[in-house]
Design an enzyme around this catalytic site. Structure first.
Site, PDB file in Angstrom:
ATOM      1  N   ASP A 227       0.862  -1.179   0.000  1.00 39.69           N
ATOM      2  CA  ASP A 227       0.000   0.000   0.000  1.00 39.69           C
ATOM      3  C   ASP A 227       0.905   1.238   0.000  1.00 39.69           C
ATOM      4  O   ASP A 227       1.424   1.616  -1.039  1.00 39.69           O
ATOM      5  CB  ASP A 227      -0.905  -0.115   1.241  1.00 39.69           C
ATOM      6  CG  ASP A 227      -1.974   0.943   1.324  1.00 39.69           C
ATOM      7  OD1 ASP A 227      -2.227   1.614   0.314  1.00 39.69           O
ATOM      8  OD2 ASP A 227      -2.564   1.099   2.403  1.00 39.69           O
TER       9      ASP A 227
ATOM     10  N   LYS B 183      -1.193  -1.703  -4.548  1.00 43.49           N
ATOM     11  CA  LYS B 183      -1.974  -0.461  -4.650  1.00 43.49           C
ATOM     12  C   LYS B 183      -1.018   0.669  -5.020  1.00 43.49           C
ATOM     13  O   LYS B 183      -0.662   1.501  -4.192  1.00 43.49           O
ATOM     14  CB  LYS B 183      -2.613  -0.138  -3.295  1.00 43.49           C
ATOM     15  CG  LYS B 183      -3.826  -0.958  -2.921  1.00 43.49           C
ATOM     16  CD  LYS B 183      -4.423  -0.398  -1.630  1.00 43.49           C
ATOM     17  CE  LYS B 183      -5.588  -1.237  -1.166  1.00 43.49           C
ATOM     18  NZ  LYS B 183      -6.079  -0.799   0.162  1.00 43.49           N
TER      19      LYS B 183
HETATM   20  P1  IMP Z   1       1.928  -0.471   3.726  1.00 44.69           P
HETATM   21  O1  IMP Z   1       2.974  -0.451   4.791  1.00 44.69           O
HETATM   22  O2  IMP Z   1       1.097   0.786   3.744  1.00 44.69           O
HETATM   23  O3  IMP Z   1       2.445  -0.792   2.362  1.00 44.69           O
HETATM   24  O4  IMP Z   1       0.865  -1.530   4.171  1.00 44.69           O
HETATM   25  C1  IMP Z   1       0.900  -2.827   3.854  1.00 44.69           C
HETATM   26  C2  IMP Z   1       0.012  -3.596   4.801  1.00 44.69           C
HETATM   27  O5  IMP Z   1      -1.229  -2.922   5.018  1.00 44.69           O
HETATM   28  C3  IMP Z   1      -0.388  -4.917   4.219  1.00 44.69           C
HETATM   29  O6  IMP Z   1       0.545  -5.908   4.571  1.00 44.69           O
HETATM   30  C4  IMP Z   1      -1.750  -5.162   4.832  1.00 44.69           C
HETATM   31  O7  IMP Z   1      -1.590  -5.788   6.086  1.00 44.69           O
HETATM   32  C5  IMP Z   1      -2.309  -3.796   5.037  1.00 44.69           C
HETATM   33  N1  IMP Z   1      -3.280  -3.403   3.976  1.00 44.69           N
HETATM   34  C6  IMP Z   1      -3.137  -2.427   3.063  1.00 44.69           C
HETATM   35  N2  IMP Z   1      -4.210  -2.329   2.269  1.00 44.69           N
HETATM   36  C7  IMP Z   1      -5.051  -3.300   2.676  1.00 44.69           C
HETATM   37  C8  IMP Z   1      -6.354  -3.746   2.215  1.00 44.69           C
HETATM   38  O8  IMP Z   1      -6.954  -3.219   1.261  1.00 44.69           O
HETATM   39  N3  IMP Z   1      -6.893  -4.788   2.890  1.00 44.69           N
HETATM   40  C9  IMP Z   1      -6.284  -5.406   3.940  1.00 44.69           C
HETATM   41  N4  IMP Z   1      -5.073  -5.033   4.383  1.00 44.69           N
HETATM   42  C10 IMP Z   1      -4.467  -3.983   3.771  1.00 44.69           C
END
Ligand code: IMP
Ligand code: MG
Length: 179
Positions: A102, A130
């Protein structure tokens, strides 16, 4: 379909077919290298087990757990290591298997941490990306699918620890998390 879902984004069949393709690419790239496949708990557990069983090359397994959102649908930018690897990775080829990227905070933190231990290589394999939500630059080396800016659950992905065991990935209704 689960009543809390807006729609199904990826069916079981679609996910399964893509997992086979990713496994074939990993087999080709890591032939004879005995890579260490790192599962990021808990979200990537079904993706990880399906992917590794679809691979034909020998691999080793290990597990890590990193804090993410808690019960909220938005990232805090804060990352904590909850469970570390059980083995040394010096000189190893490491593949991190994650459910979804994300903001990129979680995996950029993790990549830095792993690189500090002297591995031969570290690559990222993520089922969903994403891209439009990225805050810190992070390349996904093996990507399952691009994902729209929606909150998705199922096939390991949760909202407040729910929906992980759905065999498909669906878009969660906003009314479930916007209360
Ligand atoms: P980042 O550190 O923002 O890249 O977040 C990654 C983590 O956020 C992933 O490993 C998920 O645990 C959580 N995450 C991000 N988007 C979603 C979603 O749409 N559904 C469920 N978990 C999400
Ligand atoms: Mg996760």
């Amino acid at each position: 379909m689960h009543p809390d879902l807006e729609s199904i984004m990826l069916s079981q069949e679609t996910i399964g077919a893509r997992v086979q393709e990713l496994a074939a690419r990993l087999d080709a790239d890591y032939a004879g290298k005995n890579p260490l496949m790192v599962c990021i708990l808990k979200g990537s557990v079904f993706f990880y087990t399906d992917l590794l069983r679809a691979m034909k090359e020998p691999v080793e397994l290990d597990f890590m757990s990193i804090s993410s959102y808690g019960a909220s649908a938005n990232t805090s930018g804060e990352v904590r290591l909850l469970k570390d690897l059980g083995c040394k990775i010096e000189g190893r080829d490491v593949v991190v298997v994650e459910d979804i990227v994300d903001s990129g905070y979680t995996l950029s933190y993790l990549k830095r941490l792993l690189h500090s231990r002297g591995p031969a290589s570290v690559r990222i394999c993520a089922l969903l990306d994403k891209v439009s939500r990225r805050v810190v630059p992070l390349d996904v080396d093996y990507k399952g699918f691009d994902c729209a800016d929606e909150f998705v659950v199922g096939y390991g992905l949760d909202y407040a620890e729910r929906y992980r065991t759905l065999p498909y990935i669906g878009i969660l209704k906003r009314s479930v998390y916007e209360k």
